[in-house]
Design a protein around this motif. Sequence first.
Motif, PDB file in Angstrom:
ATOM      1  N   GLN A 215     -20.856  20.626  -6.707  1.00 38.79           N
ATOM      2  CA  GLN A 215     -19.882  19.939  -7.550  1.00 38.79           C
ATOM      3  C   GLN A 215     -20.201  20.158  -9.016  1.00 38.79           C
ATOM      4  OE1 GLN A 215     -20.190  15.939  -6.112  1.00 38.79           O
ATOM      5  NE2 GLN A 215     -18.577  16.215  -4.594  1.00 38.79           N
TER       6      GLN A 215
ATOM      7  N   SER B 223     -17.525  21.994 -11.693  1.00 36.78           N
ATOM      8  CA  SER B 223     -16.877  21.105 -12.655  1.00 36.78           C
ATOM      9  C   SER B 223     -16.697  21.781 -14.001  1.00 36.78           C
ATOM     10  CB  SER B 223     -17.698  19.824 -12.818  1.00 36.78           C
ATOM     11  OG  SER B 223     -17.094  19.008 -13.772  1.00 36.78           O
TER      12      SER B 223
ATOM     13  N   GLY C  49     -18.827  13.862 -20.674  1.00 37.32           N
ATOM     14  CA  GLY C  49     -18.042  13.328 -19.569  1.00 37.32           C
ATOM     15  C   GLY C  49     -16.776  14.132 -19.354  1.00 37.32           C
ATOM     16  N   SER C  50     -15.825  13.512 -18.688  1.00 39.54           N
ATOM     17  CA  SER C  50     -14.543  14.139 -18.390  1.00 39.54           C
ATOM     18  C   SER C  50     -13.735  14.289 -19.670  1.00 39.54           C
ATOM     19  CB  SER C  50     -13.785  13.270 -17.383  1.00 39.54           C
ATOM     20  OG  SER C  50     -12.417  13.600 -17.366  1.00 39.54           O
ATOM     21  N   GLN C  51     -13.382  15.522 -20.013  1.00 39.83           N
ATOM     22  CA  GLN C  51     -12.641  15.765 -21.245  1.00 39.83           C
ATOM     23  C   GLN C  51     -11.331  14.990 -21.284  1.00 39.83           C
ATOM     24  OE1 GLN C  51     -12.680  19.569 -22.960  1.00 39.83           O
ATOM     25  NE2 GLN C  51     -11.105  19.068 -24.435  1.00 39.83           N
TER      26      GLN C  51
ATOM     27  N   TYR D 183     -10.565  12.163 -19.952  1.00 41.10           N
ATOM     28  CA  TYR D 183     -10.877  10.747 -20.171  1.00 41.10           C
ATOM     29  C   TYR D 183     -11.311  10.504 -21.612  1.00 41.10           C
ATOM     30  CZ  TYR D 183     -12.711   6.052 -19.663  1.00 41.10           C
ATOM     31  OH  TYR D 183     -12.924   4.704 -19.821  1.00 41.10           O
TER      32      TYR D 183
ATOM     33  N   ASN E 270     -14.253  20.521 -16.064  1.00 41.93           N
ATOM     34  CA  ASN E 270     -13.533  19.514 -16.834  1.00 41.93           C
ATOM     35  C   ASN E 270     -14.465  18.532 -17.528  1.00 41.93           C
ATOM     36  OD1 ASN E 270     -10.869  19.449 -17.394  1.00 41.93           O
ATOM     37  ND2 ASN E 270     -10.300  18.026 -15.780  1.00 41.93           N
ATOM     38  N   THR E 271     -15.773  18.813 -17.528  1.00 39.56           N
ATOM     39  CA  THR E 271     -16.710  17.932 -18.218  1.00 39.56           C
ATOM     40  C   THR E 271     -17.186  18.604 -19.489  1.00 39.56           C
ATOM     41  OG1 THR E 271     -18.594  18.773 -16.982  1.00 39.56           O
ATOM     42  CG2 THR E 271     -17.494  16.830 -16.086  1.00 39.56           C
TER      43      THR E 271
ATOM     44  N   THR F 295     -12.088  15.052 -29.089  1.00 45.91           N
ATOM     45  CA  THR F 295     -12.793  13.814 -28.769  1.00 45.91           C
ATOM     46  C   THR F 295     -13.501  13.302 -30.020  1.00 45.91           C
ATOM     47  OG1 THR F 295     -14.818  14.946 -28.095  1.00 45.91           O
ATOM     48  CG2 THR F 295     -13.171  14.539 -26.366  1.00 45.91           C
TER      49      THR F 295
END
Length: 185
Positions: A64, A68, A171-173, A175, A70-71, A80
């Motif tokens: 995973q 991933s 973290g999750s972009q 989010y 998208n982090t 961000t």
Amino acid sequence: MASTLCTRASSLVSSPTIRRRLPLVGAFCMLSLGLTNLCPTLSSSLKTGSAPSLPFFGSKFSNQARASSNTIKMEGNSKTVPSIVVYVTVPNKEAGKKLAESIVKAKLAACVNRVPGIESVYEWKGEIQTDAEELLIIKTRQSLLETLTEHVKANHEYDVPEVIALPITGGSQPYLEWLKSSTRD
């Protein structure tokens, strides 16, 4: 060494009381200490971009982590902003709901999680106190910490409300972009 730790951990987890509390304790440990502080091998893996080999997470976690895309890390991303998680305790559900709603309404945070059923043990005015409380986990911009702290002080019934901030390092972009767009500048 790792097998000794795993053996000790598995004997602790066999207790029904511990098993019920482990998810909550684990979440607080992860938020408070950060995964990289708990696992130095993960910290070096994140710097090199390679997936870690950690016996307690198994190969599913490693796959995973590799998949991933998208982090993100917080540094150098214009979509961000530097963000934080803030802990605030409140005496009861009603106070938690009222404070959480006022924080989000004022755009001082994108989201506030209310965690009921915590018990705080502390010393106050020379005596040990034990109180049932609710924990607010507030996700916001780092730049709003001072304003958020003042808002909590003005709307909290404690003389000295808890306001503790921890950095969000990645973290999750999607989010983190939502966190930025949901809070005031």
